[in-house]
Design a protein around this motif. Structure first.
Motif, PDB file in Angstrom:
ATOM      1  N   ALA A 184     -16.634   1.183   8.567  1.00 20.72           N
ATOM      2  CA  ALA A 184     -15.528   0.368   8.074  1.00 20.72           C
ATOM      3  C   ALA A 184     -15.965  -0.472   6.877  1.00 20.72           C
ATOM      4  O   ALA A 184     -15.226  -0.623   5.897  1.00 20.72           O
ATOM      5  CB  ALA A 184     -14.997  -0.528   9.196  1.00 20.72           C
ATOM      6  N   TYR A 185     -17.177  -1.003   6.943  1.00 17.12           N
ATOM      7  CA  TYR A 185     -17.690  -1.846   5.861  1.00 17.12           C
ATOM      8  C   TYR A 185     -17.839  -1.047   4.565  1.00 17.12           C
ATOM      9  O   TYR A 185     -17.482  -1.518   3.475  1.00 17.12           O
ATOM     10  CB  TYR A 185     -19.039  -2.453   6.264  1.00 17.12           C
ATOM     11  N   TYR A 186     -18.372   0.171   4.673  1.00 20.14           N
ATOM     12  CA  TYR A 186     -18.492   1.005   3.467  1.00 20.14           C
ATOM     13  C   TYR A 186     -17.118   1.360   2.916  1.00 20.14           C
ATOM     14  O   TYR A 186     -16.908   1.344   1.695  1.00 20.14           O
ATOM     15  CB  TYR A 186     -19.285   2.272   3.772  1.00 20.14           C
ATOM     16  N   THR A 187     -16.190   1.684   3.787  1.00 14.49           N
ATOM     17  CA  THR A 187     -14.834   1.981   3.323  1.00 14.49           C
ATOM     18  C   THR A 187     -14.254   0.781   2.577  1.00 14.49           C
ATOM     19  O   THR A 187     -13.531   0.933   1.588  1.00 14.49           O
ATOM     20  CB  THR A 187     -13.930   2.353   4.507  1.00 14.49           C
ATOM     21  N   ALA A 188     -14.614  -0.415   3.029  1.00 15.09           N
ATOM     22  CA  ALA A 188     -14.122  -1.634   2.390  1.00 15.09           C
ATOM     23  C   ALA A 188     -14.789  -1.918   1.050  1.00 15.09           C
ATOM     24  O   ALA A 188     -14.273  -2.723   0.270  1.00 15.09           O
ATOM     25  CB  ALA A 188     -14.315  -2.824   3.325  1.00 15.09           C
ATOM     26  N   SER A 205     -22.800   8.501   0.734  1.00 13.52           N
ATOM     27  CA  SER A 205     -23.333   9.128  -0.481  1.00 13.52           C
ATOM     28  C   SER A 205     -22.527  10.383  -0.819  1.00 13.52           C
ATOM     29  O   SER A 205     -22.403  10.758  -1.981  1.00 13.52           O
ATOM     30  CB  SER A 205     -24.822   9.464  -0.306  1.00 13.52           C
ATOM     31  N   HIS A 206     -21.942  11.032   0.198  1.00 16.34           N
ATOM     32  CA  HIS A 206     -21.081  12.198  -0.014  1.00 16.34           C
ATOM     33  C   HIS A 206     -19.660  11.793  -0.405  1.00 16.34           C
ATOM     34  O   HIS A 206     -18.894  12.628  -0.891  1.00 16.34           O
ATOM     35  CB  HIS A 206     -21.017  13.046   1.263  1.00 16.34           C
ATOM     36  N   LEU A 207     -19.329  10.540  -0.172  1.00 17.85           N
ATOM     37  CA  LEU A 207     -17.967  10.056  -0.417  1.00 17.85           C
ATOM     38  C   LEU A 207     -17.926   9.010  -1.521  1.00 17.85           C
ATOM     39  O   LEU A 207     -16.966   8.254  -1.645  1.00 17.85           O
ATOM     40  CB  LEU A 207     -17.400   9.471   0.882  1.00 17.85           C
ATOM     41  N   GLU A 208     -18.978   8.969  -2.317  1.00 15.20           N
ATOM     42  CA  GLU A 208     -19.112   7.904  -3.310  1.00 15.20           C
ATOM     43  C   GLU A 208     -17.963   7.891  -4.312  1.00 15.20           C
ATOM     44  O   GLU A 208     -17.576   6.831  -4.821  1.00 15.20           O
ATOM     45  CB  GLU A 208     -20.449   8.033  -4.046  1.00 15.20           C
ATOM     46  N   GLU A 209     -17.389   9.050  -4.603  1.00 18.18           N
ATOM     47  CA  GLU A 209     -16.260   9.104  -5.521  1.00 18.18           C
ATOM     48  C   GLU A 209     -15.139   8.186  -5.065  1.00 18.18           C
ATOM     49  O   GLU A 209     -14.464   7.543  -5.885  1.00 18.18           O
ATOM     50  CB  GLU A 209     -15.750  10.539  -5.633  1.00 18.18           C
ATOM     51  N   TYR A 210     -14.935   8.102  -3.749  1.00 12.79           N
ATOM     52  CA  TYR A 210     -13.860   7.264  -3.226  1.00 12.79           C
ATOM     53  C   TYR A 210     -14.193   5.781  -3.355  1.00 12.79           C
ATOM     54  O   TYR A 210     -13.288   4.941  -3.383  1.00 12.79           O
ATOM     55  CB  TYR A 210     -13.566   7.630  -1.769  1.00 12.79           C
ATOM     56  N   LEU A 211     -15.490   5.457  -3.456  1.00  9.13           N
ATOM     57  CA  LEU A 211     -15.876   4.083  -3.716  1.00  9.13           C
ATOM     58  C   LEU A 211     -15.755   3.770  -5.205  1.00  9.13           C
ATOM     59  O   LEU A 211     -15.138   2.776  -5.592  1.00  9.13           O
ATOM     60  CB  LEU A 211     -17.321   3.843  -3.247  1.00  9.13           C
ATOM     61  N   ARG A 212     -16.334   4.616  -6.033  1.00 17.33           N
ATOM     62  CA  ARG A 212     -16.397   4.334  -7.475  1.00 17.33           C
ATOM     63  C   ARG A 212     -15.038   4.478  -8.156  1.00 17.33           C
ATOM     64  O   ARG A 212     -14.680   3.670  -9.022  1.00 17.33           O
ATOM     65  CB  ARG A 212     -17.409   5.275  -8.136  1.00 17.33           C
ATOM     66  N   ALA A 249      -8.229   1.939   4.308  1.00 20.06           N
ATOM     67  CA  ALA A 249      -7.975   3.081   3.431  1.00 20.06           C
ATOM     68  C   ALA A 249      -8.275   2.729   1.980  1.00 20.06           C
ATOM     69  O   ALA A 249      -7.983   1.627   1.516  1.00 20.06           O
ATOM     70  CB  ALA A 249      -6.523   3.538   3.556  1.00 20.06           C
ATOM     71  N   ARG A 250      -8.861   3.685   1.273  1.00 17.99           N
ATOM     72  CA  ARG A 250      -9.067   3.618  -0.172  1.00 17.99           C
ATOM     73  C   ARG A 250      -8.270   4.748  -0.814  1.00 17.99           C
ATOM     74  O   ARG A 250      -8.105   5.815  -0.210  1.00 17.99           O
ATOM     75  CB  ARG A 250     -10.539   3.785  -0.545  1.00 17.99           C
ATOM     76  N   LYS A 251      -7.813   4.559  -2.034  1.00 17.28           N
ATOM     77  CA  LYS A 251      -7.060   5.596  -2.747  1.00 17.28           C
ATOM     78  C   LYS A 251      -7.678   5.794  -4.128  1.00 17.28           C
ATOM     79  O   LYS A 251      -7.963   4.827  -4.833  1.00 17.28           O
ATOM     80  CB  LYS A 251      -5.593   5.196  -2.895  1.00 17.28           C
ATOM     81  N   ILE A 252      -7.907   7.073  -4.476  1.00 14.15           N
ATOM     82  CA  ILE A 252      -8.387   7.395  -5.814  1.00 14.15           C
ATOM     83  C   ILE A 252      -7.305   7.009  -6.823  1.00 14.15           C
ATOM     84  O   ILE A 252      -6.138   7.361  -6.662  1.00 14.15           O
ATOM     85  CB  ILE A 252      -8.705   8.894  -5.942  1.00 14.15           C
ATOM     86  N   SER A 253      -7.686   6.284  -7.843  1.00 13.96           N
ATOM     87  CA  SER A 253      -6.728   5.800  -8.832  1.00 13.96           C
ATOM     88  C   SER A 253      -6.014   6.962  -9.522  1.00 13.96           C
ATOM     89  O   SER A 253      -6.648   7.878 -10.047  1.00 13.96           O
ATOM     90  CB  SER A 253      -7.455   4.953  -9.878  1.00 13.96           C
ATOM     91  N   GLY A 254      -4.674   6.937  -9.486  1.00  8.95           N
ATOM     92  CA  GLY A 254      -3.870   7.929 -10.168  1.00  8.95           C
ATOM     93  C   GLY A 254      -3.798   9.280  -9.482  1.00  8.95           C
ATOM     94  O   GLY A 254      -3.229  10.227 -10.037  1.00  8.95           O
ATOM     95  N   GLU A 255      -4.342   9.407  -8.269  1.00  8.32           N
ATOM     96  CA  GLU A 255      -4.329  10.681  -7.568  1.00  8.32           C
ATOM     97  C   GLU A 255      -3.850  10.481  -6.131  1.00  8.32           C
ATOM     98  O   GLU A 255      -3.945   9.381  -5.580  1.00  8.32           O
ATOM     99  CB  GLU A 255      -5.727  11.310  -7.550  1.00  8.32           C
TER     100      GLU A 255
END
Length: 546
Positions: free
Chosen positions: A365-369, A417-424, A474-480
């Motif tokens: 949860a913390y990483y998702t945040a 590390s596999h989901l870093e795109e959703y963080l960045r 939940a996180r959302k990729i910007s514009g997608e």
């Protein structure tokens, strides 16, 4: 408790395995399948655990450590396979880095800075002296002592902190030279120097010093808390910059407890107990000290664990609610990520220890945040337990809490590390509700989504309080139309929960596990595609490829 729908489970597991197969199947097994015995050491326990699989080329920060010590071999194992930086606090580990060029992310620590401030009377002759106006003084010019210790002045000159920074910078520079490569991250243990007023009236406490009183009057501020905070940032910033001037490059910097506030707004007295984070940012909203907020998240320590309330203030007091308060406030000031100092507990009378699975759920949860790493803390510094950890002596067949914790942090780190795109490239979604901490501060979004019917009522001093029994972020990729969604059963057993995140997605059914469940959700041509990434909750990269 709801029963799991078999069809839904099959669909979820099938899609996750399909995802794994497209990457290439990798099963991360223990390095050796040894039976743990009464003669097993902490390193034996670490090597017996399944190693995580990291995504090559990820840019997450190295994991740090803040405890009373492990053996050289254990530090190396953690740095080789578990996502940790190599702490070069001595020449031995610096030489390990030298012998393996480019293999490790090096971490240096700044600690026991309070020695410099306690040295007002020369009790530590080996340390450089600080200027006389470093300390708070009364109208007669005498240093004011509190419990036998001096108080650092808010108006203390930059020179005082540059002296300290230079001292640490020269020491770390020598380790950097031995290692033959730049430092990646510097951990400052904090809790020294100018401090918050606590139970004191700040105007009375700091106003005892005529120089400070005049400086406050000339500051243009009418708020003592802002004045103290601005000067704390100035002082710690001066220390950091002088330290950096000795090094090859500018490492990431983490000063413990710099934060918007895990407790901010929970009760009216919060300004007395924390610095104001907005004063740690410059006019362009760039950080002055830490690159990322650095709050603590210690299980059942200054919080109620994974659930519960603070009885008198009648609000949830669990660790995730606190973490989201800090993150929501930091986001409102343009700061997207965090690098918390965490622990699942330690062996001290009266200090509970988290179950491994719920600690894993909290970390997901913390990483998702927005966590992009963490520092693993643990605070047993005496007795046979510490000796076994520090010198890798036999500890028995039961895995030590610290080793469990460090492996869980490593697994969570590897997963993201596999989901870093959703963080960045993604943003944490605010959710539909306000955060419950609202006293004397701006109103913030909760940064989570309520799961339907997943609450319970708890008695407080002021009546019943509703608290969540499952958490969804939940996180959302910007514009997608791509989301990263985590469901955590912070109370009770694994179960399916329903949640509404976006109108396009309708009502999502998610498997909320004690160890957390991390989904990638996509909306493609009018259809919702939902993939559970971590099919094995406690070994979340088991089917992922480097």
């Amino acid at each position: 408790m709801k029963k799991l729908h078999l069809g839904s489970m099959r669909s979820t597991i099938s899609s996750a395995l399909s995802f794994a197969m497209t990457l290439g199947m990798v099963v991360n097994t223990p390095i050796y399948a040894q039976t743990l015995t009464s003669q097993s050491t902490p390193l034996d326990h670490l090597k017996a655990a399944p190693r995580p699989v990291f995504k090559k080329g990820n840019t997450l920060l190295p994991l740090g450590q803040a405890h009373c010590g492990l053996s050289k071999e254990t530090y190396i194992e953690l740095a080789n396979y578990w996502g940790y930086g190599l702490p070069i606090q001595n020449a031995d580990l610096a030489q390990v880095a030298q012998a393996n060029p480019g293999r490790y992310h090096l971490i240096a620590s700044v600690g026991e800075v309070y020695r410099f401030y306690d040295n007002y009377d020369g009790r530590h002759p080996e340390l450089p002296k600080l200027p006389p106006n470093t300390w708070l003084r009364n109208a007669n010019g005498n240093i004011i002592l509190n419990g036998g210790r001096p108080i650092v002045s808010p108006a203390a000159p930059d020179q005082a902190f540059q002296i300290i920074g230079d001292y640490y910078g020269k020491s770390i520079r020598q380790l950097e030279i031995t290692a033959g490569q730049p430092i990646k991250l510097v951990q400052n243990q904090g809790e020294s120097g100018l401090w918050v007023p606590l139970d004191n009236d700040p105007a009375q406490l700091y106003g005892q010093d005529p120089q400070v009183k005049a400086d406050f009057t000339n500051s243009g501020l009418n708020d003592w808390f802002a004045y103290i905070s601005r000067n704390k940032a100035r002082q710690e910033g001066a220390l950091k910059e002088k330290l950096f001037s000795n090094l090859q490059s500018r490492p990431v910097y983490s000063w413990y407890q710099e934060q918007y506030g895990t407790e901010r707004g929970r009760w009216a007295g919060w300004p007395w107990y924390m610095f104001k984070y907005e004063n740690f940012l410059n006019s362009l909203q760039k950080t002055i000290v830490s690159d990322y907020t650095s709050p603590e998240m210690y299980y059942n320590f200054h919080n109620s664990g994974w659930t519960g309330i603070e009885y008198n203030s009648a609000v949830p007091w669990d660790a995730l609610t606190q973490a989201l308060n800090n993150i929501s406030g930091a986001i409102s000031l343009g700061q997207k990520f965090t690098y918390p100092w965490v622990t699942m507990g330690w062996e001290t009378p009266g200090q509970p220890i988290s179950s491994p699975d719920t600690f894993m759920g909290m970390m997901k949860a913390y990483y998702t945040a927005g966590a992009i790493g963490s520092v693993g803390g643990y605070f047993v510094c005496s007795g046979s337990l510490w000796e076994s950890l520090n010198y890798n002596k036999p500890i028995g067949a039961t895995t030590p809490t610290l080793i469990k914790q460090l492996t869980i942090q490593g697994h969570a780190h590897a997963l993201f590390s596999h989901l870093e795109e959703y963080l960045r490239k993604g943003d944490l979604l605010p959710g539909p509700n306000q955060h419950p901490y609202k006293s004397w501060t701006k109103v913030l979004p909760a940064m989570e989504f309520p799961a339907q019917g997943q609450t319970q009522q708890v008695q407080s001093r002021w009546g019943l309080v509703s608290i969540p029994t499952a958490r969804v972020l939940a996180r959302k990729i910007s514009g997608e139309d791509r989301w990263l969604v985590t469901a955590w059963a912070n109370v009770g057993s694994d179960r399916e929960v329903k949640v509404n995140i976006d109108n396009k997605l309708g009502t999502l059914t998610l498997l909320a596990r004690r160890a957390g469940s991390v989904y990638v959700v996509k909306y493609i041509n009018g259809l919702v595609e939902k993939t559970l990434i971590d099919t094995d909750g406690m070994n979340p990269t088991k089917y992922l490829s480097p």
